[in-house]
Design a protein around this motif. Structure first.
Motif, PDB file in Angstrom:
ATOM      1  N   LYS A 169       0.813  -1.226   0.000  1.00  0.00           N
ATOM      2  CA  LYS A 169       0.000   0.000   0.000  1.00  0.00           C
ATOM      3  C   LYS A 169       0.846   1.276   0.000  1.00  0.00           C
ATOM      4  N   ILE A 170       1.995   1.237   0.667  1.00  0.00           N
ATOM      5  CA  ILE A 170       2.763   2.471   0.860  1.00  0.00           C
ATOM      6  C   ILE A 170       4.262   2.175   0.814  1.00  0.00           C
ATOM      7  N   ALA A 171       5.005   3.131   0.250  1.00  0.00           N
ATOM      8  CA  ALA A 171       6.473   3.043   0.257  1.00  0.00           C
ATOM      9  C   ALA A 171       6.989   4.306   0.932  1.00  0.00           C
ATOM     10  N   PHE A 172       8.031   4.191   1.725  1.00  0.00           N
ATOM     11  CA  PHE A 172       8.598   5.380   2.360  1.00  0.00           C
ATOM     12  C   PHE A 172      10.095   5.227   2.546  1.00  0.00           C
ATOM     13  N   ARG A 173      10.762   6.373   2.582  1.00  0.00           N
ATOM     14  CA  ARG A 173      12.191   6.344   2.913  1.00  0.00           C
ATOM     15  C   ARG A 173      12.556   7.655   3.592  1.00  0.00           C
ATOM     16  N   ARG A 174      13.539   7.551   4.470  1.00  0.00           N
ATOM     17  CA  ARG A 174      13.965   8.749   5.188  1.00  0.00           C
ATOM     18  C   ARG A 174      14.819   9.609   4.266  1.00  0.00           C
ATOM     19  N   ARG A 175      14.618  10.923   4.352  1.00  0.00           N
ATOM     20  CA  ARG A 175      15.452  11.854   3.594  1.00  0.00           C
ATOM     21  C   ARG A 175      16.534  12.432   4.482  1.00  0.00           C
ATOM     22  N   ALA A 176      17.488  13.083   3.848  1.00  0.00           N
ATOM     23  CA  ALA A 176      18.600  13.687   4.590  1.00  0.00           C
ATOM     24  C   ALA A 176      18.110  14.798   5.520  1.00  0.00           C
ATOM     25  N   ASP A 177      16.966  15.445   5.204  1.00  0.00           N
ATOM     26  CA  ASP A 177      16.474  16.532   6.066  1.00  0.00           C
ATOM     27  C   ASP A 177      15.624  16.015   7.228  1.00  0.00           C
ATOM     28  N   GLY A 178      15.544  14.700   7.386  1.00  0.00           N
ATOM     29  CA  GLY A 178      14.831  14.132   8.533  1.00  0.00           C
ATOM     30  C   GLY A 178      13.356  13.850   8.281  1.00  0.00           C
ATOM     31  N   GLY A 179      12.853  14.237   7.113  1.00  0.00           N
ATOM     32  CA  GLY A 179      11.474  13.890   6.768  1.00  0.00           C
ATOM     33  C   GLY A 179      11.437  12.548   6.041  1.00  0.00           C
ATOM     34  N   TYR A 180      10.223  12.118   5.712  1.00  0.00           N
ATOM     35  CA  TYR A 180      10.061  10.876   4.944  1.00  0.00           C
ATOM     36  C   TYR A 180       9.385  11.181   3.618  1.00  0.00           C
ATOM     37  N   THR A 181       9.851  10.507   2.578  1.00  0.00           N
ATOM     38  CA  THR A 181       9.204  10.592   1.269  1.00  0.00           C
ATOM     39  C   THR A 181       8.242   9.414   1.168  1.00  0.00           C
ATOM     40  N   LEU A 182       6.964   9.718   0.921  1.00  0.00           N
ATOM     41  CA  LEU A 182       5.904   8.698   0.907  1.00  0.00           C
ATOM     42  C   LEU A 182       5.337   8.542  -0.501  1.00  0.00           C
ATOM     43  N   ALA A 183       4.955   7.340  -0.847  1.00  0.00           N
ATOM     44  CA  ALA A 183       4.317   7.132  -2.156  1.00  0.00           C
ATOM     45  C   ALA A 183       3.397   5.928  -2.076  1.00  0.00           C
ATOM     46  N   PRO A 184       2.341   5.934  -2.897  1.00  0.00           N
ATOM     47  CA  PRO A 184       1.461   4.771  -2.893  1.00  0.00           C
ATOM     48  C   PRO A 184       2.137   3.588  -3.577  1.00  0.00           C
ATOM     49  N   GLY A 185       1.932   2.406  -3.084  1.00  0.00           N
ATOM     50  CA  GLY A 185       2.491   1.209  -3.734  1.00  0.00           C
ATOM     51  C   GLY A 185       1.619   0.800  -4.908  1.00  0.00           C
ATOM     52  N   GLY A 186       2.250   0.584  -6.059  1.00  0.00           N
ATOM     53  CA  GLY A 186       1.552   0.019  -7.225  1.00  0.00           C
ATOM     54  C   GLY A 186       0.364   0.818  -7.730  1.00  0.00           C
ATOM     55  N   PHE A 187       0.385   2.149  -7.632  1.00  0.00           N
ATOM     56  CA  PHE A 187      -0.730   2.952  -8.157  1.00  0.00           C
ATOM     57  C   PHE A 187      -0.208   3.980  -9.146  1.00  0.00           C
ATOM     58  N   HIS A 188      -0.720   3.922 -10.381  1.00  0.00           N
ATOM     59  CA  HIS A 188      -0.293   4.861 -11.412  1.00  0.00           C
ATOM     60  C   HIS A 188      -1.498   5.342 -12.198  1.00  0.00           C
ATOM     61  N   GLU A 189      -1.316   6.464 -12.888  1.00  0.00           N
ATOM     62  CA  GLU A 189      -2.422   7.026 -13.670  1.00  0.00           C
ATOM     63  C   GLU A 189      -1.975   7.281 -15.105  1.00  0.00           C
ATOM     64  N   ARG A 240      -3.009  -7.412 -18.173  1.00  0.00           N
ATOM     65  CA  ARG A 240      -3.638  -8.638 -17.656  1.00  0.00           C
ATOM     66  C   ARG A 240      -3.016  -9.025 -16.310  1.00  0.00           C
ATOM     67  N   ALA A 241      -1.691  -8.826 -16.193  1.00  0.00           N
ATOM     68  CA  ALA A 241      -1.003  -9.236 -14.966  1.00  0.00           C
ATOM     69  C   ALA A 241      -1.382  -8.344 -13.793  1.00  0.00           C
ATOM     70  N   GLU A 242      -1.655  -7.059 -14.097  1.00  0.00           N
ATOM     71  CA  GLU A 242      -1.955  -6.125 -13.003  1.00  0.00           C
ATOM     72  C   GLU A 242      -3.116  -5.229 -13.424  1.00  0.00           C
ATOM     73  N   PRO A 243      -4.337  -5.819 -13.497  1.00  0.00           N
ATOM     74  CA  PRO A 243      -5.447  -5.074 -14.100  1.00  0.00           C
ATOM     75  C   PRO A 243      -5.878  -3.848 -13.295  1.00  0.00           C
ATOM     76  N   PHE A 244      -5.580  -3.805 -11.998  1.00  0.00           N
ATOM     77  CA  PHE A 244      -6.105  -2.698 -11.193  1.00  0.00           C
ATOM     78  C   PHE A 244      -5.025  -1.716 -10.746  1.00  0.00           C
ATOM     79  N   GLY A 245      -3.793  -1.885 -11.255  1.00  0.00           N
ATOM     80  CA  GLY A 245      -2.696  -1.038 -10.802  1.00  0.00           C
ATOM     81  C   GLY A 245      -2.707   0.346 -11.437  1.00  0.00           C
ATOM     82  N   THR A 246      -3.432   0.499 -12.546  1.00  0.00           N
ATOM     83  CA  THR A 246      -3.394   1.767 -13.278  1.00  0.00           C
ATOM     84  C   THR A 246      -4.802   2.348 -13.394  1.00  0.00           C
ATOM     85  N   ARG A 247      -4.918   3.644 -13.141  1.00  0.00           N
ATOM     86  CA  ARG A 247      -6.206   4.329 -13.365  1.00  0.00           C
ATOM     87  C   ARG A 247      -6.096   5.051 -14.710  1.00  0.00           C
TER      88      ARG A 247
END
Ligand SMILES: Cc1cc2nc3c(=O)[nH]c(=O)nc-3n(C[C@H](O)[C@H](O)[C@H](O)COP(=O)(O)OP(=O)(O)OC[C@H]3O[C@@H](n4cnc5c(N)ncnc54)[C@H](O)[C@@H]3O)c2cc1C
Length: 448
Positions: free
Chosen positions: A260-280, A299-306
């Protein structure tokens, strides 16, 4: 820290001027073009890099900043191992901190079935000496403390890294310039100059530059430029939304993702967040023409893209974007110097809620930025890195399919070698351009 992502408001750092001749012209100032230019300059080639807007203003400053071997296609993995080594070397040559940290990448598995998929991938990495391994539930909880949810386990690669893309890619451009590459921002390539059936140079908005070799690393615009030269590339661009939190207490230094979610810490101490497997995807002419090649992926990922019926005006595959233009006339590239899609606000806000729910002990936080980028993606989720048979003198490095930042330095090194007629040192069969025309079935790269 430098503001991110890079936009048209970012001052021009590389004004040129445009020379009238080069050994190799590189089109596109993202991580792929910048790395290509760097290695060409290092090889003593007179190199000119053309960027229609600002270096790294498109995907290359908008990405999550993960430099991962984990989850790669087996044919990309040896190249990615080289990229990891190059990142470490180049980081010492930038004269600035690009935020490169070996912090690891972790994929969390909610089920035993998911764990089994991860376990099946791990030996591919281990065979190449990469330190990927699986973890059980307790070790996973200890590695990423404070999660409200219990996971079955995780796939973890300790030697994976992160960097701040909006700092790192301009810094690599700085090395390229120092080593002799001429970088020209605000300079769109309008067309390839073809003479006697082969590349003779590039026609730019600032005039013609002659060169026997051209590398096209135009990201989401590559298909449009190639199409204007009568070469069809089945490439789509999909919008991906990202959000940055304000500074927060340390959870973990590395990149972490579940379904559902991907995150990583940045050098400024915040986190970069993104939805997992969701594209438009905004549908346009190239999307329609490419559809047959993308069916396997759909066919392999029918619901990953809007899907949306039309892209905003000026996007590479908008219905109104011209596919041909006069040599002396303005091209779509300079009409849209920086492709800066608005983020999907509701998705960004949902990310905030998901992150807060996963880490209930965190103090209240804000989203300090939200942004989006258009990912250039290929039908089989691996790039094209090849000479273009139909246009001798042209080398193509595009369609990095959402994972080109980490692998960028090595892909650039390879493209530089291809343009010089040297052995690139890796088997590039998987990345050949002809796979879209020779009846090959589309074999999907791993969606791990
Ligand atoms: C939201 C998001 C998250 C991502 N996360 C990651 C990640 O964590 N790790 C990872 O490895 N990858 C990630 N990626 C993918 C990665 O960012 C891209 O694969 C990579 O940046 C592609 O680099 P590029 O140089 O091919 O393209 P780009 O960075 O898009 O650069 C292409 C450049 O070419 C220029 N250009 C195009 N046409 C012309 C022309 N005619 N004349 C002059 N200039 C031209 C454009 O202006 C642009 O600057 C992510 C991407 C996005 C959008």
């Amino acid at each position: 820290m430098q503001p991110f992502p890079i936009s048209l408001e970012t001052p021009v750092k590389f004004p040129g001027p445009l020379p009238d001749q080069a050994d190799v012209v590189v089109i596109g100032g993202g991580i792929i073009g910048v790395s290509s230019a760097l290695f060409l300059a290092r090889a003593g080639k007179k190199t000119v890099l053309l960027e229609k807007g600002r270096v790294a203003a498109e995907q290359s400053s908008r990405n999550w900043g993960w430099i991962r071997q984990q989850g790669r296609d087996p044919d990309e993995l040896p190249i990615m191992v080289e990229a990891n080594r190059l990142w470490r070397e180049l980081a010492t040559q930038t004269n600035q901190d690009i935020g490169l940290r070996q912090a690891g990448v972790t994929y969390l598995a909610k089920s035993e079935a998911q764990m089994a998929k991860y376990a099946a991938w791990a030996p591919i990495a281990q065979e190449l000496g990469v330190d990927t391994r699986t973890m059980g539930a307790a070790e996973t909880a200890a590695l990423v403390p404070g999660m409200s949810q219990t996971y079955a386990g995780a796939l973890h690669t300790a030697s994976d890294m992160r960097a701040e893309p909006w700092v790192a890619v301009p810094a690599l451009a700085g090395i390229a310039a120092r080593e002799g590459a001429c970088i020209v921002e605000n300079c769109a390539a309008r067309a390839l100059d073809i003479a006697a059936g082969r590349v003779a140079g590039v026609i730019t908005e600032q005039g013609r530059i002659s060169a026997p070799e051209v590398i096209l690393a135009g990201g989401a615009w590559s298909a449009l430029l190639l199409g204007s030269q009568e070469v069809f590339l089945p490439q789509l661009s999909v919008r991906a939304t990202v959000a940055a939190t304000s500074a927060l207490p340390l959870i973990t230094e590395g990149g972490v993702a579940d379904d559902k979610i991907a995150f990583r810490r940045r050098a400024d101490g915040g986190y970069t967040l993104a939805p997992g497997g969701f594209h438009e995807l905004f549908i346009g002419w190239n999307a329609l023409r490419s559809l047959p090649k993308f069916l396997t992926q759909l066919r392999a990922e029918p619901f990953g893209t809007r899907f949306y019926p039309a892209a905003p005006h000026g996007y590479p595959d908008a219905w109104t974007t011209p596919r041909r233009w006069l040599e002396g006339g303005i091209s779509p590239f300079e009409r849209m110097r920086v492709l800066n899609p608005p983020p999907n606000r509701s998705r960004a806000n949902r990310l905030k809620g998901q992150f807060a729910a996963l880490f209930p002990e965190l103090p209240d936080f804000d989203l300090s930025h939200t942004w989006a980028g258009m990912i250039d993606t290929m039908p089989d989720l691996v790039p094209v890195v090849d000479r273009v048979a139909a246009l001798p003198g042209l080398t193509l490095g595009t369609g990095m399919s959402g994972h080109g930042f980490g692998i960028g330095p090595a892909m650039g090194r390879i493209l530089a070698d291809l343009a010089q007629g040297k052995d690139p040192g890796h088997d590039l069969g998987r990345f050949r351009f002809s796979r879209f025309a020779d009846g090959s079935a589309m074999r999907l790269g791993p969606a791990l």
